[in-house]
Write an enzyme that holds these catalytic residues in place. Structure first.
Site, PDB file in Angstrom:
ATOM      1  N   GLU A 123      -5.795   2.240  -2.663  1.00 14.07           N
ATOM      2  CA  GLU A 123      -7.082   2.963  -2.332  1.00 14.07           C
ATOM      3  C   GLU A 123      -7.182   4.411  -2.414  1.00 14.07           C
ATOM      4  O   GLU A 123      -6.384   4.561  -1.034  1.00 14.07           O
ATOM      5  CB  GLU A 123      -7.874   2.107  -0.913  1.00 14.07           C
ATOM      6  CG  GLU A 123      -7.561   0.511  -1.844  1.00 14.07           C
ATOM      7  CD  GLU A 123      -8.627  -0.314  -2.705  1.00 14.07           C
ATOM      8  OE1 GLU A 123      -9.369   0.713  -3.362  1.00 14.07           O
ATOM      9  OE2 GLU A 123      -7.565  -0.736  -3.933  1.00 14.07           O
ATOM     10  N   CYS A 164     -13.868   8.081   2.877  1.00 14.74           N
ATOM     11  CA  CYS A 164     -14.123   7.800   1.430  1.00 14.74           C
ATOM     12  C   CYS A 164     -15.081   7.170   0.951  1.00 14.74           C
ATOM     13  O   CYS A 164     -15.759   8.009  -0.100  1.00 14.74           O
ATOM     14  CB  CYS A 164     -13.206   6.915   0.777  1.00 14.74           C
ATOM     15  SG  CYS A 164     -13.004   5.107   2.321  1.00 14.74           S
TER      16      CYS A 164
HETATM   17  P1  NAP Z   1      -2.580  11.145   2.457  1.00 12.11           P
HETATM   18  O1  NAP Z   1      -2.557  12.011   2.231  1.00 12.11           O
HETATM   19  O2  NAP Z   1      -2.505  10.839   0.871  1.00 12.11           O
HETATM   20  O3  NAP Z   1      -1.990   9.861   3.374  1.00 12.11           O
HETATM   21  C1  NAP Z   1      -2.097   8.770   3.337  1.00 12.11           C
HETATM   22  C2  NAP Z   1      -0.995   8.341   3.341  1.00 12.11           C
HETATM   23  O4  NAP Z   1      -0.183   8.992   2.470  1.00 12.11           O
HETATM   24  C3  NAP Z   1      -0.524   9.258   4.796  1.00 12.11           C
HETATM   25  O5  NAP Z   1       0.092   7.666   5.295  1.00 12.11           O
HETATM   26  C4  NAP Z   1       0.539  10.010   4.132  1.00 12.11           C
HETATM   27  O6  NAP Z   1       1.760  10.620   4.779  1.00 12.11           O
HETATM   28  C5  NAP Z   1       1.248   9.218   2.831  1.00 12.11           C
HETATM   29  N1  NAP Z   1       2.163   9.963   2.048  1.00 12.11           N
HETATM   30  C6  NAP Z   1       2.032  10.518   1.271  1.00 12.11           C
HETATM   31  N2  NAP Z   1       2.515  11.309   0.669  1.00 12.11           N
HETATM   32  C7  NAP Z   1       3.328  10.370   0.487  1.00 12.11           C
HETATM   33  C8  NAP Z   1       4.688  10.222  -1.121  1.00 12.11           C
HETATM   34  N3  NAP Z   1       4.918  11.018  -2.091  1.00 12.11           N
HETATM   35  N4  NAP Z   1       4.865   8.812  -0.951  1.00 12.11           N
HETATM   36  C9  NAP Z   1       4.818   7.824   0.882  1.00 12.11           C
HETATM   37  N5  NAP Z   1       3.654   8.512   1.172  1.00 12.11           N
HETATM   38  C10 NAP Z   1       2.936   9.651   1.397  1.00 12.11           C
HETATM   39  O7  NAP Z   1      -4.688  10.326   2.285  1.00 12.11           O
HETATM   40  P2  NAP Z   1      -5.066  11.177   4.325  1.00 12.11           P
HETATM   41  O8  NAP Z   1      -5.307  12.413   4.187  1.00 12.11           O
HETATM   42  O9  NAP Z   1      -4.144  10.361   4.679  1.00 12.11           O
HETATM   43  O10 NAP Z   1      -6.580  10.161   4.463  1.00 12.11           O
HETATM   44  C11 NAP Z   1      -7.473  10.926   3.486  1.00 12.11           C
HETATM   45  C12 NAP Z   1      -7.827  10.534   1.811  1.00 12.11           C
HETATM   46  O11 NAP Z   1      -7.607   8.732   1.945  1.00 12.11           O
HETATM   47  C13 NAP Z   1      -8.552  10.435   1.438  1.00 12.11           C
HETATM   48  O12 NAP Z   1      -9.152  10.687   0.448  1.00 12.11           O
HETATM   49  C14 NAP Z   1     -10.038   9.190   1.689  1.00 12.11           C
HETATM   50  O13 NAP Z   1     -10.753   9.092   0.304  1.00 12.11           O
HETATM   51  C15 NAP Z   1      -9.246   8.592   1.391  1.00 12.11           C
HETATM   52  N6  NAP Z   1      -9.391   6.827   1.783  1.00 12.11           N
HETATM   53  C16 NAP Z   1      -9.461   5.900   1.006  1.00 12.11           C
HETATM   54  C17 NAP Z   1      -9.881   4.447   1.644  1.00 12.11           C
HETATM   55  C18 NAP Z   1     -10.420   3.595   0.733  1.00 12.11           C
HETATM   56  O14 NAP Z   1     -10.515   2.636   0.592  1.00 12.11           O
HETATM   57  N7  NAP Z   1     -10.640   3.959  -1.141  1.00 12.11           N
HETATM   58  C19 NAP Z   1     -10.072   4.944   2.839  1.00 12.11           C
HETATM   59  C20 NAP Z   1     -10.434   5.272   3.144  1.00 12.11           C
HETATM   60  C21 NAP Z   1      -9.460   6.648   3.436  1.00 12.11           C
HETATM   61  P3  NAP Z   1       2.461  11.439   5.720  1.00 12.11           P
HETATM   62  O15 NAP Z   1       0.659  11.951   6.434  1.00 12.11           O
HETATM   63  O16 NAP Z   1       3.240  11.673   6.200  1.00 12.11           O
HETATM   64  O17 NAP Z   1       1.679  12.804   4.902  1.00 12.11           O
END
Ligand code: NAP
Ligand code: MG
Length: 519
Positions: free
Chosen positions: A287, A321
């Site tokens: 997601e 999001c």
């Molecule tokens: P993110 O930077 O993509 O990180 C999400 C998770 O992925 C974190 O636990 C991060 O760990 C991990 N991660 C990063 N690089 C990775 C890799 N190469 N392999 C595996 N895991 C990895 O997102 P965020 O800043 O936490 O959250 C914001 C985003 O989430 C926004 O784009 C928002 O729209 C989206 N979101 C979507 C929904 C939905 O339901 N569609 C809901 C909520 C949020 P680290 O923190 O250690 O880097």
């Protein structure tokens, strides 16, 4: 026998007893500041010298807790441990697995304000936003517990075949890596994790870097209930290395991820590879982001529309999001709505949310985020007219405060109208008519949520078909989906449309086994 599912009510903080209880919870959580929390793999707790802090974004010098920076070897060990635990957890009867969720929900309800207060400190949620996050987490547990029991034996859905006794059973997949974002730091990890567990899988939870504290509290709730060791493992550490290693691991059966488009695509690609020794195709539940729009036409209740725009754009500082980061308004009413949106946004109270229930907007989550948002504000000044905000608010404690920032007359193809900013930045876009507005709304690569304010029946009906988003809201804000009420998930680059909190969600964590016995 379970009572029917119902959503957890939100807390009314205007009641003095609720306000007092929340303040007491804040004090209680503040008394816990400064501890170290280990990695937990099976029944082993691992504290490393290499740590990272969880900071309070309202006062970044305040280190709330430290966490062990798990490396690739910890991911490796956690997967082996979870694979071992799966051998027995998969056969634990579904009713017993569901009971863990129900007991955890009851305990979280009892300690509701403690969980919410933790989020107020760790990610800067207002009281109301934190309370809603906790309520959603409780809802996920109550809802998926019921869904799992319903789904597990689906034999009644089969047609009879003479001389055979038939079964259709949803069985678990195996070891799952649960990778949540920080923005719903309790509800989202809870939802993905308990869905996996109740379906009979074992889990490694890798919390997002800014929000490990609340994730640890969630896991502790389950460990304290006597969940068998190895069923739920907690590996804090960098996503880029430790997370990526677990994604690629041949013993990983599935990945449940919520986060950015960029990382989601990366996981999709990595998980599609089949390393030596892997005997399945991994499943991915991904997601991702949004560039959600609130559309207003000239027949709309303009006051309701303006209020809907403001709440959708600036709730939790726009870090959702589902945030309505675009307001698309038809020409004749554009100026009136824009003026009202600016007026209402100006009244929002900005500050450290632990100060009180009156704070509408806290800080953005960290320095990286603040810098990214401010670079978009810079872009925005080239692309539209700055109507409100635009500069960080300086505080004595150097908190990451960005006021509601609004750009007017933004072209629909501008970067600030196309790219997810994930902060309190609203692009207002003038549409020539309803056709144009709908085309603009659909004109991004995302498709998560959207709202239409209109009193024209034909237009509302058209939006039902043509407004291409996973969650469409008519004459209301585009945030605040409720579990079991508004199944949630988006189209296109917003992800795999998993529909969290919906009746099909647990299928994603299961595989169907058909059994026929000749009688
Ligand atoms: P993110 O930077 O993509 O990180 C999400 C998770 O992925 C974190 O636990 C991060 O760990 C991990 N991660 C990063 N690089 C990775 C890799 N190469 N392999 C595996 N895991 C990895 O997102 P965020 O800043 O936490 O959250 C914001 C985003 O989430 C926004 O784009 C928002 O729209 C989206 N979101 C979507 C929904 C939905 O339901 N569609 C809901 C909520 C949020 P680290 O923190 O250690 O880097
Ligand atoms: Mg933090």
């Amino acid at each position: 026998m379970l009572p029917p599912y119902r959503n957890e009510p939100f807390t009314d903080f205007s009641k003095p007893e609720n306000e007092a209880a929340f303040r007491a919870a804040l004090d209680q959580v503040k008394a816990e500041i400064g501890r170290h929390y280990p990695i937990v793999i099976g029944d082993e707790q691992i504290s490393l010298d290499d740590t990272f802090p969880s900071l309070n974004p309202s006062r970044p010098a305040e280190i709330l807790a430290t966490f062990s920076k798990g490396a690739v070897e910890h991911g490796e060990k956690a997967i082996t441990t979870a694979a071992q635990a799966f051998k027995s957890w998969q056969y634990v009867p579904v009713a017993d697995r569901a009971r863990y969720l129900l007991r955890a929900a009851a305990e979280m309800r009892r300690r509701k304000h403690e969980f919410s207060a933790t989020m107020v400190l760790e990610v800067g949620k207002s009281w109301a936003e934190a309370d809603a996050d906790t309520a959603e987490a409780i809802d996920f547990m109550e809802y998926y517990a019921r869904q799992a029991v319903r789904l597990a034996d689906s034999s009644h859905l089969l047609y009879p075949n003479a001389g055979e006794q038939l079964g259709l059973y949803y069985i678990p997949l195996g070891v799952g890596i649960v990778i949540p974002p920080w923005n719903f730091p309790l509800a989202i990890p809870t939802g993905m994790m308990v869905a996996a567990l109740v379906a009979g899988n074992t889990v490694i939870l890798k919390p997002a870097e800014p929000s490990p504290w609340i994730a640890w509290k969630l896991c502790q709730l389950f460990w304290d209930l006597g969940l068998p060791p190895g069923v739920l493992n907690f590996v804090s550490g960098p996503g880029r290395t430790t997370g990526a290693h677990m994604v690629a691991h041949p013993q990983t059966r599935f990945i449940a991820f919520t986060g950015s488009r960029e990382v989601g695509i990366n996981i999709f690609e990595q998980a599609s590879k089949v390393p030596p020794g892997q005997i399945w195709l991994k499943r991915t539940i991904l997601e991702m982001g949004g560039k959600d729009a609130v559309v207003v036409d000239e027949t709309a209740d303009l006051e309701a529309a303006a209020q809907g725009i403001v709440v959708s754009a600036f709730g939790f500082q726009g870090q959702k999001c589902s945030a309505g980061s675009r307001a698309i308004i038809t020409g004749t009413v554009y100026d009136e709505v824009a003026e009202r949106v600016v007026d209402l946004s100006r009244k929002l109270q900005l500050g450290a949310p632990d100060l009180g229930r009156d704070i509408d907007m806290g800080p953005v989550v960290n320095l990286d985020s603040m810098q990214k948002i401010m670079s978009y504000v810079e872009v925005g000044t080239q692309e539209g007219e700055l109507l409100l905000g635009g500069s960080p608010v300086e505080t004595a404690d150097n908190g990451y405060f960005i006021p509601p920032t609004i750009f007017g007359d933004v072209p629909s193809n501008a970067r600030i109208a196309q790219e997810e900013i994930f902060g309190p930045v609203l692009a207002m876009i003038r549409a020539s008519d309803y056709d144009d507005a709908l085309a603009i709304a659909n004109g991004t690569e995302y498709g998560l949520t959207g709202a239409l304010f209109s009193q024209d029946r034909a237009r509302l009906e058209r939006a039902r078909h043509e407004f291409h988003v996973g969650n469409l809201y008519l004459n209301r804000k585009c945030t605040g989906a409720l579990v079991g009420v508004h199944p949630f998930g988006g189209f296109n680059m917003s992800g795999t449309d998993s529909k969290t909190g919906g009746p099909d969600y647990l299928l994603l964590y299961s595989q169907a086994k058909s059994v026929a016995e000749r009688l």
